[in-house]
Design a protein around this motif. Structure first.
Motif, PDB file in Angstrom:
ATOM      1  N   MET A 126     -15.760  -3.116 -22.770  1.00  0.00           N
ATOM      2  CA  MET A 126     -15.113  -1.931 -22.219  1.00  0.00           C
ATOM      3  C   MET A 126     -13.644  -2.229 -21.936  1.00  0.00           C
ATOM      4  O   MET A 126     -13.315  -3.220 -21.291  1.00  0.00           O
ATOM      5  CB  MET A 126     -15.800  -1.498 -20.922  1.00  0.00           C
ATOM      6  N   SER A 127     -12.771  -1.391 -22.442  1.00  0.00           N
ATOM      7  CA  SER A 127     -11.342  -1.568 -22.199  1.00  0.00           C
ATOM      8  C   SER A 127     -10.997  -1.168 -20.772  1.00  0.00           C
ATOM      9  O   SER A 127     -11.467  -0.155 -20.256  1.00  0.00           O
ATOM     10  CB  SER A 127     -10.543  -0.710 -23.181  1.00  0.00           C
ATOM     11  N   ARG A 128     -10.186  -1.983 -20.125  1.00  0.00           N
ATOM     12  CA  ARG A 128      -9.748  -1.711 -18.761  1.00  0.00           C
ATOM     13  C   ARG A 128      -8.227  -1.581 -18.729  1.00  0.00           C
ATOM     14  O   ARG A 128      -7.515  -2.303 -19.427  1.00  0.00           O
ATOM     15  CB  ARG A 128     -10.169  -2.837 -17.811  1.00  0.00           C
ATOM     16  N   ILE A 129      -7.760  -0.674 -17.882  1.00  0.00           N
ATOM     17  CA  ILE A 129      -6.331  -0.519 -17.664  1.00  0.00           C
ATOM     18  C   ILE A 129      -5.937  -1.325 -16.441  1.00  0.00           C
ATOM     19  O   ILE A 129      -6.527  -1.169 -15.370  1.00  0.00           O
ATOM     20  CB  ILE A 129      -5.949   0.957 -17.472  1.00  0.00           C
ATOM     21  N   ILE A 130      -4.962  -2.198 -16.599  1.00  0.00           N
ATOM     22  CA  ILE A 130      -4.426  -2.952 -15.468  1.00  0.00           C
ATOM     23  C   ILE A 130      -2.935  -2.668 -15.380  1.00  0.00           C
ATOM     24  O   ILE A 130      -2.199  -2.815 -16.357  1.00  0.00           O
ATOM     25  CB  ILE A 130      -4.666  -4.461 -15.610  1.00  0.00           C
ATOM     26  N   GLU A 131      -2.497  -2.244 -14.210  1.00  0.00           N
ATOM     27  CA  GLU A 131      -1.081  -1.967 -13.991  1.00  0.00           C
ATOM     28  C   GLU A 131      -0.508  -2.979 -13.017  1.00  0.00           C
ATOM     29  O   GLU A 131      -1.036  -3.165 -11.919  1.00  0.00           O
ATOM     30  CB  GLU A 131      -0.892  -0.540 -13.475  1.00  0.00           C
ATOM     31  N   PHE A 132       0.577  -3.640 -13.448  1.00  0.00           N
ATOM     32  CA  PHE A 132       1.317  -4.558 -12.589  1.00  0.00           C
ATOM     33  C   PHE A 132       2.516  -3.803 -12.002  1.00  0.00           C
ATOM     34  O   PHE A 132       3.245  -3.119 -12.737  1.00  0.00           O
ATOM     35  CB  PHE A 132       1.861  -5.742 -13.378  1.00  0.00           C
ATOM     36  N   THR A 133       2.729  -3.937 -10.710  1.00  0.00           N
ATOM     37  CA  THR A 133       3.955  -3.434 -10.091  1.00  0.00           C
ATOM     38  C   THR A 133       4.781  -4.642  -9.697  1.00  0.00           C
ATOM     39  O   THR A 133       4.343  -5.469  -8.879  1.00  0.00           O
ATOM     40  CB  THR A 133       3.637  -2.562  -8.860  1.00  0.00           C
ATOM     41  N   LEU A 134       5.975  -4.738 -10.277  1.00  0.00           N
ATOM     42  CA  LEU A 134       6.760  -5.965 -10.202  1.00  0.00           C
ATOM     43  C   LEU A 134       8.233  -5.682  -9.869  1.00  0.00           C
ATOM     44  O   LEU A 134       8.749  -4.605 -10.163  1.00  0.00           O
ATOM     45  CB  LEU A 134       6.717  -6.698 -11.544  1.00  0.00           C
ATOM     46  N   GLN A 135       8.888  -6.666  -9.286  1.00  0.00           N
ATOM     47  CA  GLN A 135      10.341  -6.691  -9.134  1.00  0.00           C
ATOM     48  C   GLN A 135      10.689  -7.954  -8.344  1.00  0.00           C
ATOM     49  O   GLN A 135      10.172  -8.168  -7.248  1.00  0.00           O
ATOM     50  CB  GLN A 135      10.870  -5.456  -8.418  1.00  0.00           C
ATOM     51  N   SER A 136      11.547  -8.790  -8.925  1.00  0.00           N
ATOM     52  CA  SER A 136      11.900 -10.045  -8.259  1.00  0.00           C
ATOM     53  C   SER A 136      12.839  -9.839  -7.079  1.00  0.00           C
ATOM     54  O   SER A 136      12.984 -10.732  -6.239  1.00  0.00           O
ATOM     55  CB  SER A 136      12.535 -11.015  -9.261  1.00  0.00           C
ATOM     56  N   LYS A 137      13.475  -8.679  -6.994  1.00  0.00           N
ATOM     57  CA  LYS A 137      14.329  -8.345  -5.852  1.00  0.00           C
ATOM     58  C   LYS A 137      13.452  -7.753  -4.755  1.00  0.00           C
ATOM     59  O   LYS A 137      12.746  -6.762  -4.972  1.00  0.00           O
ATOM     60  CB  LYS A 137      15.405  -7.344  -6.273  1.00  0.00           C
ATOM     61  N   GLY A 138      13.475  -8.341  -3.572  1.00  0.00           N
ATOM     62  CA  GLY A 138      12.640  -7.857  -2.487  1.00  0.00           C
ATOM     63  C   GLY A 138      13.158  -6.573  -1.865  1.00  0.00           C
ATOM     64  O   GLY A 138      14.340  -6.243  -1.952  1.00  0.00           O
ATOM     65  N   GLY A 139      12.260  -5.829  -1.237  1.00  0.00           N
ATOM     66  CA  GLY A 139      12.637  -4.653  -0.477  1.00  0.00           C
ATOM     67  C   GLY A 139      13.011  -3.423  -1.264  1.00  0.00           C
ATOM     68  O   GLY A 139      13.639  -2.498  -0.733  1.00  0.00           O
ATOM     69  N   VAL A 140      12.611  -3.344  -2.538  1.00  0.00           N
ATOM     70  CA  VAL A 140      13.000  -2.192  -3.365  1.00  0.00           C
ATOM     71  C   VAL A 140      11.961  -1.079  -3.356  1.00  0.00           C
ATOM     72  O   VAL A 140      12.233   0.033  -3.814  1.00  0.00           O
ATOM     73  CB  VAL A 140      13.287  -2.624  -4.824  1.00  0.00           C
ATOM     74  N   GLY A 141      10.747  -1.362  -2.858  1.00  0.00           N
ATOM     75  CA  GLY A 141       9.740  -0.303  -2.777  1.00  0.00           C
ATOM     76  C   GLY A 141       8.511  -0.503  -3.643  1.00  0.00           C
ATOM     77  O   GLY A 141       7.855   0.471  -4.007  1.00  0.00           O
ATOM     78  N   LYS A 142       8.156  -1.755  -3.950  1.00  0.00           N
ATOM     79  CA  LYS A 142       6.962  -1.997  -4.772  1.00  0.00           C
ATOM     80  C   LYS A 142       5.696  -1.507  -4.064  1.00  0.00           C
ATOM     81  O   LYS A 142       4.866  -0.821  -4.659  1.00  0.00           O
ATOM     82  CB  LYS A 142       6.847  -3.480  -5.114  1.00  0.00           C
ATOM     83  N   SER A 143       5.550  -1.887  -2.799  1.00  0.00           N
ATOM     84  CA  SER A 143       4.355  -1.467  -2.055  1.00  0.00           C
ATOM     85  C   SER A 143       4.390   0.028  -1.759  1.00  0.00           C
ATOM     86  O   SER A 143       3.338   0.675  -1.683  1.00  0.00           O
ATOM     87  CB  SER A 143       4.247  -2.269  -0.755  1.00  0.00           C
ATOM     88  N   PHE A 144       5.583   0.579  -1.599  1.00  0.00           N
ATOM     89  CA  PHE A 144       5.784   2.021  -1.442  1.00  0.00           C
ATOM     90  C   PHE A 144       5.215   2.738  -2.662  1.00  0.00           C
ATOM     91  O   PHE A 144       4.448   3.705  -2.554  1.00  0.00           O
ATOM     92  CB  PHE A 144       7.287   2.257  -1.303  1.00  0.00           C
ATOM     93  N   HIS A 145       5.555   2.246  -3.845  1.00  0.00           N
ATOM     94  CA  HIS A 145       5.061   2.801  -5.100  1.00  0.00           C
ATOM     95  C   HIS A 145       3.539   2.654  -5.201  1.00  0.00           C
ATOM     96  O   HIS A 145       2.831   3.598  -5.583  1.00  0.00           O
ATOM     97  CB  HIS A 145       5.738   2.089  -6.273  1.00  0.00           C
TER      98      HIS A 145
END
Length: 232
Positions: free
Chosen positions: A1-20
């Motif tokens: 079964m194919s699974r979708i995995i999404e990475f949310t990334l950014q090496s600069k802190g505090g830009v809103g990754k967890s917000f997204h």
């Protein structure tokens, strides 16, 4: 079964990754989806996504005591996801983890072949901050786009609030994405100085579900989800 995995990334802190990641979690109320906090430094998503419950939220540390990414831990965890029952998996990486992901992809293993073997369709969501975070954010976007070489889908997400005082940078980012031939999306227009904006941001920090907001903030949240996350 194919699974979708999404990475949310950014090496600069505090830009809103967890917000997204928070808005993504609200937009996929599906028992077959899993959210993974891969931010060892702050575990912000673990706090903000508590409304998901223990069955749909995991926390994993990929860094050793020198803050170096343990590649075997990451690859082993990815393999374990292939054995899970989840069809969609969303992983929120911290800045230190994000910074070291390119080396793993570039040097450790043919990542496209690895994902194909596991049956994973990977999407790389790169969050871009405005103002003083812009240059570093875009440098990381360009590095990842070049490294992935059209083998994976890459989406640049502009954190709108951080660009409100810098409209020229927003225009520049859209043009850069066009030249890089990657998707460009915007999210999170919440002014903390306004009543509704303050209520929303406070609710996010507290890990509210959509139904825990007051009427005004809830309507504003639904507008955000419809406009920016409804087709994700």
């Amino acid at each position: 079964m194919s699974r979708i995995i999404e990475f949310t990334l950014q090496s600069k802190g505090g830009v809103g990754k967890s917000f997204h990641t928070y808005f993504r979690a609200l937009s996929v109320p599906d028992e077959h989806s899993l959210f993974v906090d891969v931010d060892s430094s702050t575990q912000t998503s673990t706090r903000q996504l508590k409304f998901l419950g223990a069955d749909r939220l995991e926390t994993i540390s990929l860094l050793d005591n020198r803050d170096v990414l343990v590649r075997d831990t990451f690859l082993g965890y990815m393999e374990s996801l292939a054995e899970s029952s989840f069809e969609k998996i969303y992983m929120d990486f911290g800045a230190p983890e994000s910074e070291q992901i390119p080396a793993l992809i570039q040097r450790d293993i043919p990542f496209r072949e690895f994902c194909d073997e596991l049956g994973f369709d990977i999407v790389f969501n790169i969050v871009i901050g405005g103002g003083g975070a812009y240059k570093a954010s875009v440098n990381y976007l360009q590095k990842m786009t070049s490294l992935l070489n059209n083998e994976f889908k890459v989406v640049a997400w502009e954190n709108i609030t951080s660009f409100n005082q810098f409209p020229a940078l927003s225009t520049e980012l859209a043009e850069n994405c066009k030249q890089l031939n990657i998707s460009y999306k915007r999210f999170g227009d919440f002014d903390p100085s306004t009543l509704l904006g303050g209520q929303v941001l406070d609710g996010i920090r507290r890990g509210y579900s959509i139904n825990e907001y007051g009427p005004g903030a809830r309507i504003r949240m639904k507008k955000e989800l419809k406009e920016n996350f409804s087709h994700e």
